[in-house]
Design an enzyme around this catalytic site. Structure first.
Site, PDB file in Angstrom:
ATOM      1  N   GLY A   9     -21.737  15.950 -39.256  1.00 16.84           N
ATOM      2  CA  GLY A   9     -21.174  16.073 -37.912  1.00 16.84           C
ATOM      3  C   GLY A   9     -19.779  15.488 -37.852  1.00 16.84           C
ATOM      4  O   GLY A   9     -19.128  15.281 -38.888  1.00 16.84           O
ATOM      5  N   GLY A  12     -19.360  12.068 -39.841  1.00 13.81           N
ATOM      6  CA  GLY A  12     -19.517  12.273 -41.284  1.00 13.81           C
ATOM      7  C   GLY A  12     -18.378  13.075 -41.882  1.00 13.81           C
ATOM      8  O   GLY A  12     -17.856  12.734 -42.947  1.00 13.81           O
ATOM      9  N   ARG A  88     -26.579   2.422 -27.119  1.00 11.94           N
ATOM     10  CA  ARG A  88     -26.909   2.634 -28.521  1.00 11.94           C
ATOM     11  C   ARG A  88     -28.399   2.372 -28.756  1.00 11.94           C
ATOM     12  O   ARG A  88     -29.042   3.014 -29.584  1.00 11.94           O
ATOM     13  CB  ARG A  88     -26.061   1.714 -29.406  1.00 11.94           C
ATOM     14  CG  ARG A  88     -24.568   2.045 -29.391  1.00 11.94           C
ATOM     15  CD  ARG A  88     -23.770   1.076 -30.253  1.00 11.94           C
ATOM     16  NE  ARG A  88     -22.355   1.415 -30.315  1.00 11.94           N
ATOM     17  CZ  ARG A  88     -21.448   0.938 -29.482  1.00 11.94           C
ATOM     18  NH1 ARG A  88     -21.814   0.127 -28.508  1.00 11.94           N
ATOM     19  NH2 ARG A  88     -20.178   1.274 -29.608  1.00 11.94           N
ATOM     20  N   ASN A 120     -26.713   4.699 -35.085  1.00  6.99           N
ATOM     21  CA  ASN A 120     -27.019   3.721 -34.030  1.00  6.99           C
ATOM     22  C   ASN A 120     -28.500   3.717 -33.641  1.00  6.99           C
ATOM     23  O   ASN A 120     -29.167   4.724 -33.800  1.00  6.99           O
ATOM     24  CB  ASN A 120     -26.168   4.025 -32.793  1.00  6.99           C
ATOM     25  CG  ASN A 120     -24.763   3.474 -32.914  1.00  6.99           C
ATOM     26  OD1 ASN A 120     -24.567   2.348 -33.332  1.00  6.99           O
ATOM     27  ND2 ASN A 120     -23.772   4.271 -32.543  1.00  6.99           N
ATOM     28  N   ASP A 148     -15.193  -2.006 -34.404  1.00  8.47           N
ATOM     29  CA  ASP A 148     -14.954  -2.823 -33.206  1.00  8.47           C
ATOM     30  C   ASP A 148     -13.654  -3.619 -33.336  1.00  8.47           C
ATOM     31  O   ASP A 148     -12.908  -3.780 -32.366  1.00  8.47           O
ATOM     32  CB  ASP A 148     -16.127  -3.774 -32.972  1.00  8.47           C
ATOM     33  CG  ASP A 148     -17.433  -3.025 -32.720  1.00  8.47           C
ATOM     34  OD1 ASP A 148     -17.379  -1.892 -32.224  1.00  8.47           O
ATOM     35  OD2 ASP A 148     -18.502  -3.577 -33.040  1.00  8.47           O
ATOM     36  N   ARG A 151     -10.699  -1.404 -32.709  1.00 13.29           N
ATOM     37  CA  ARG A 151     -10.532  -1.186 -31.275  1.00 13.29           C
ATOM     38  C   ARG A 151      -9.938  -2.428 -30.603  1.00 13.29           C
ATOM     39  O   ARG A 151      -9.140  -2.323 -29.664  1.00 13.29           O
ATOM     40  CB  ARG A 151     -11.883  -0.808 -30.661  1.00 13.29           C
ATOM     41  CG  ARG A 151     -12.321   0.601 -31.053  1.00 13.29           C
ATOM     42  CD  ARG A 151     -13.731   0.925 -30.617  1.00 13.29           C
ATOM     43  NE  ARG A 151     -14.011   2.350 -30.833  1.00 13.29           N
ATOM     44  CZ  ARG A 151     -15.227   2.892 -30.827  1.00 13.29           C
ATOM     45  NH1 ARG A 151     -16.291   2.114 -30.612  1.00 13.29           N
ATOM     46  NH2 ARG A 151     -15.394   4.181 -31.025  1.00 13.29           N
TER      47      ARG A 151
END
Length: 308
Positions: A9, A12, A88, A120, A148, A151
């Site tokens: 997807g 990936g 999640r 997740n 994280d 971000r």
């Protein structure tokens, strides 16, 4: 160097693309359960090879794990992604069964592989792989903290009005909106604490924006993000493949470190050819310790939902 990515997807495929562009792996295998999907993604990516200047061979396979044999590193991205309004943790029932099956199939064909878990709820899925495979702890890594932290640095650079290359910072704790522990106290701009440049209130907003970074994108996109997660995975894979000994915050099994036991949660680790070369224990403030304990409690509560 052979790398397998399970799940072709958006995450990936982005992961495979970034690994190929960095040109350190000889082969990347994309595997998916959907007929022809991985083959199509692999062909599309291979048609960028001459344009992007890489020689990595990308192949696709529909659920044929024999094609993944002798992979040095395997990445598990398979499972359903988050949709708007979902946590999640709500993915646990479906994704636990998928991750359990995928990890055992990978190890059957690549018994010496290092596994990176992206699915997740990531900390709990990493813990599941530990409990069901018997691999040593250095060879099971959860990718959450690297994303994280990326971000966090994006939000810091935004608040500082600075180039992102000037900014450094780290997020530890659970990979969830409530569980993240951005270490604002240790964040720097070119070695100078960011608190020298921005107010405590603005830094608190950076922290909050970081914690809901995934949910923000899910609301905008209608599904989980993929560019940054794919890039984060490729960074971990490269650190292992090239024995870089780089520090990343990753979800790893703790056995007393940070005062925690029998759970996987994000802490800084050194990554090299053996996977997790060492866990780095940094001195946390009392406030950070409290947030870490709270985060661990949340991860343990989600772990209790597993049917082991």
């Amino acid at each position: 160097m052979k790398v397998t990515v399970v799940g072709a997807g958006a995450v990936g495929a982005s992961c495979a693309e970034y690994i190929a562009i960095k040109d350190f792996a000889s082969e990347v295998v994309l595997l998916d359960i959907k007929e022809g999907y991985a083959e199509g993604k692999a062909m599309d990516l291979m048609q960028t090879a001459s344009l992007n200047g890489f020689d990595t061979k990308i192949t696709g396979s529909t659920n044929d794990y024999s094609k993944t044999a002798n992979s040095d590193i395997c990445v598990i991205t398979s499972g359903i992604p988050r949709k708007p309004g979902m946590t999640r943790e709500q993915l646990i029932g479906i994704n636990a069964g998928i991750v359990k099956t995928v990890s055992s199939s990978l190890i059957e064909h690549s018994p010496s592989t290092i596994i990176i878990v992206v699915s997740n709820p990531m900390d709990t899925m990493t813990y599941l792989v530990h409990k069901t495979t018997g691999l040593p702890k250095n060879r099971i890594i959860g990718m959450g903290g690297a994303l994280d932290s990326a971000r966090f640095k994006y939000r810091l650079a935004e608040a500082l009005g600075a180039p992102i290359s000037d900014v450094d910072g780290m997020v530890i704790g659970g990979h969830s909106d409530k569980g993240m522990v951005p270490l604002t106290r240790l964040a720097t701009r070119n070695s100078v604490p960011v608190s020298e440049f921005i107010s405590e209130e603005r830094l608190a907003q950076v922290l909050q924006d970081t914690k809901v970074g995934g949910a923000t994108l899910t609301g905008l996109l209608g599904t989980s993000a993929w560019y940054a997660p794919g890039a984060a995975v490729s960074g971990l894979v490269q650190a292992i493949a090239c024995d870089q000994k780089k520090i990343f915050p990753c979800s790893v099994l703790l056995e007393g470190e940070y005062g925690l036991n029998d759970l996987c949660i994000g802490v800084p680790v050194v990554l090299g050819k053996n996977g997790i070369e060492s866990i780095v224990e940094i001195n946390l403030s009392d406030d950070e310790k409290a947030h870490m304990q709270e985060s661990a409690a949340g991860v343990s509560k989600t772990n209790d939902l597993l049917e082991l």
